[in-house]
Design a protein around this motif. Structure first.
Motif, short mmCIF file in Angstrom:
data_model
loop_
_atom_site.label_atom_id
_atom_site.label_comp_id
_atom_site.label_asym_id
_atom_site.label_seq_id
_atom_site.Cartn_x
_atom_site.Cartn_y
_atom_site.Cartn_z
N GLU A 42 -45.50 -12.30 -21.57
CA GLU A 42 -45.63 -13.71 -21.98
C GLU A 42 -45.56 -13.29 -23.43
O GLU A 42 -44.90 -14.33 -24.02
CB GLU A 42 -47.61 -13.75 -21.82
N LEU A 43 -45.30 -11.90 -24.01
CA LEU A 43 -45.55 -11.96 -25.29
C LEU A 43 -43.74 -11.12 -25.49
O LEU A 43 -43.52 -11.10 -26.20
CB LEU A 43 -46.57 -10.57 -25.80
N GLY A 44 -42.93 -11.33 -24.41
CA GLY A 44 -42.12 -11.40 -25.23
C GLY A 44 -41.42 -9.61 -25.25
O GLY A 44 -40.65 -9.30 -25.55
N LEU A 45 -42.40 -8.68 -24.64
CA LEU A 45 -42.08 -7.19 -24.42
C LEU A 45 -41.81 -6.40 -23.44
O LEU A 45 -42.31 -7.36 -21.96
CB LEU A 45 -44.13 -6.76 -24.93
N VAL A 71 -41.60 -0.66 -30.67
CA VAL A 71 -42.03 -1.38 -31.01
C VAL A 71 -43.53 -0.94 -30.64
O VAL A 71 -43.67 -0.56 -32.48
CB VAL A 71 -42.51 -2.38 -29.89
N ALA A 72 -43.45 -0.83 -30.24
CA ALA A 72 -44.95 0.73 -30.38
C ALA A 72 -45.64 1.73 -29.41
O ALA A 72 -44.78 1.48 -28.30
CB ALA A 72 -46.74 -0.76 -30.41
N VAL A 73 -46.40 2.02 -29.04
CA VAL A 73 -47.06 3.26 -28.80
C VAL A 73 -48.31 2.91 -27.97
O VAL A 73 -49.37 2.87 -29.61
CB VAL A 73 -46.89 4.29 -28.74
N LEU A 74 -48.48 2.89 -26.75
CA LEU A 74 -50.06 2.58 -26.11
C LEU A 74 -50.36 4.33 -25.86
O LEU A 74 -50.14 4.14 -24.73
CB LEU A 74 -50.32 1.55 -25.16
N GLY A 130 -62.67 -1.16 -20.30
CA GLY A 130 -62.15 -0.96 -18.97
C GLY A 130 -60.90 -1.69 -18.94
O GLY A 130 -60.12 -1.15 -20.87
N ALA A 131 -60.34 -1.90 -18.18
CA ALA A 131 -58.98 -2.22 -17.98
C ALA A 131 -57.90 -2.68 -19.11
O ALA A 131 -56.81 -3.03 -19.38
CB ALA A 131 -58.61 -2.40 -16.18
N GLN A 132 -59.11 -3.79 -19.46
CA GLN A 132 -58.44 -4.90 -20.36
C GLN A 132 -58.35 -4.53 -22.18
O GLN A 132 -57.99 -4.41 -22.67
CB GLN A 132 -59.71 -5.79 -20.39
N SER A 133 -58.99 -2.67 -22.12
CA SER A 133 -58.65 -2.20 -23.37
C SER A 133 -57.04 -1.92 -23.97
O SER A 133 -56.48 -2.35 -24.58
CB SER A 133 -59.11 -0.80 -23.41
N TYR A 134 -56.47 -1.99 -21.94
CA TYR A 134 -54.86 -1.87 -22.41
C TYR A 134 -54.16 -2.85 -22.50
O TYR A 134 -53.23 -3.39 -23.48
CB TYR A 134 -54.24 -1.08 -20.81
N VAL A 135 -54.52 -4.39 -22.17
CA VAL A 135 -53.97 -5.64 -22.56
C VAL A 135 -54.61 -5.64 -23.93
O VAL A 135 -53.23 -6.69 -24.51
CB VAL A 135 -54.59 -6.92 -21.28
N ALA A 137 -54.38 -4.11 -25.75
CA ALA A 137 -53.93 -3.40 -26.75
C ALA A 137 -52.72 -3.29 -27.07
O ALA A 137 -51.73 -3.80 -28.34
CB ALA A 137 -53.72 -2.23 -26.68
N LEU A 138 -52.57 -4.32 -25.33
CA LEU A 138 -51.17 -5.07 -26.29
C LEU A 138 -50.80 -6.28 -26.89
O LEU A 138 -49.88 -5.85 -27.46
CB LEU A 138 -50.44 -5.35 -24.52
N ASP A 139 -52.15 -6.64 -27.03
CA ASP A 139 -51.48 -7.90 -27.91
C ASP A 139 -51.39 -7.68 -29.46
O ASP A 139 -51.28 -7.90 -30.31
CB ASP A 139 -53.29 -8.53 -27.21
N VAL A 140 -52.95 -6.04 -29.70
CA VAL A 140 -52.56 -5.99 -30.83
C VAL A 140 -51.46 -5.59 -31.23
O VAL A 140 -50.10 -5.64 -32.69
CB VAL A 140 -53.01 -4.50 -31.06
N ALA A 141 -50.01 -4.53 -30.35
CA ALA A 141 -48.46 -4.42 -30.63
C ALA A 141 -48.22 -5.32 -30.95
O ALA A 141 -47.09 -5.87 -32.20
CB ALA A 141 -48.49 -3.58 -29.25
#
Length: 148
Positions: A42-45, A71-74, A130-135, A137-141
């Motif tokens: 969705e974000l093109g990443l 682009v970034a590191v999570l 929870g798992a949504q922390s990763y999602v 964080a991807l939005d932050v990236a």
């Protein structure tokens, strides 16, 4: 620069789904990878997801992310979050933005988890979702990428 986001996971995260689900939830690392792949599209990443139980490997991968123009590191450094000066130094040594990720909220847990060496150098921290922390964080990236 690529459109790749490195997602680096530290020790014991290979056991997600079975390890203390009352703290970390029932999602596995593969489940989280799927969520990130979906959101990444969705974000093109592109997502490059990795897990290791070895501190030096995380350092090597941080260096690689810089060299490859990520682009970034999570980074969910797990227990190394609270112990690793090597990760602190590696994050400070690269220009690639690092976003610290935690499934739980370390500030509500044991006292030794209240210190984050990763957080001392990370651009942002996402925790406690929870798992949504990763999602998240991807939005932050994606936001950081669009700000440059």
């Amino acid at each position: 620069m690529t459109n790749t986001v490195y997602v680096l996971n530290g020790p014991n995260l290979n056991l997600l789904g079975t390890r203390e689900p009352d703290i970390y939830g029932s999602d596995t690392l593969d489940d989280i990878a799927g969520m990130l792949e979906d959101r990444g599209r969705e974000l093109g990443l592109e997502i490059d997801m990795r897990q290791t139980n070895h501190e030096g490997m995380l350092v090597d991968w941080l260096h690689e992310a810089q060299a490859e123009g990520a682009v970034a590191v999570l980074l969910n450094a797990a227990a190394y979050t609270h112990t690793s000066i090597a990760l602190l130094d590696a994050i400070r040594a690269i220009r690639t933005p690092v976003i610290e990720v935690h499934l739980s909220d370390p500030s509500t847990r044991e006292d030794f988890r209240h210190v984050s060496y990763v957080g001392m150098a990370a651009q942002e921290t996402v925790q406690g979702l929870g798992a949504q922390s990763y999602v998240a964080a991807l939005d932050v990236a994606a936001r950081l990428q669009n700000a440059t």
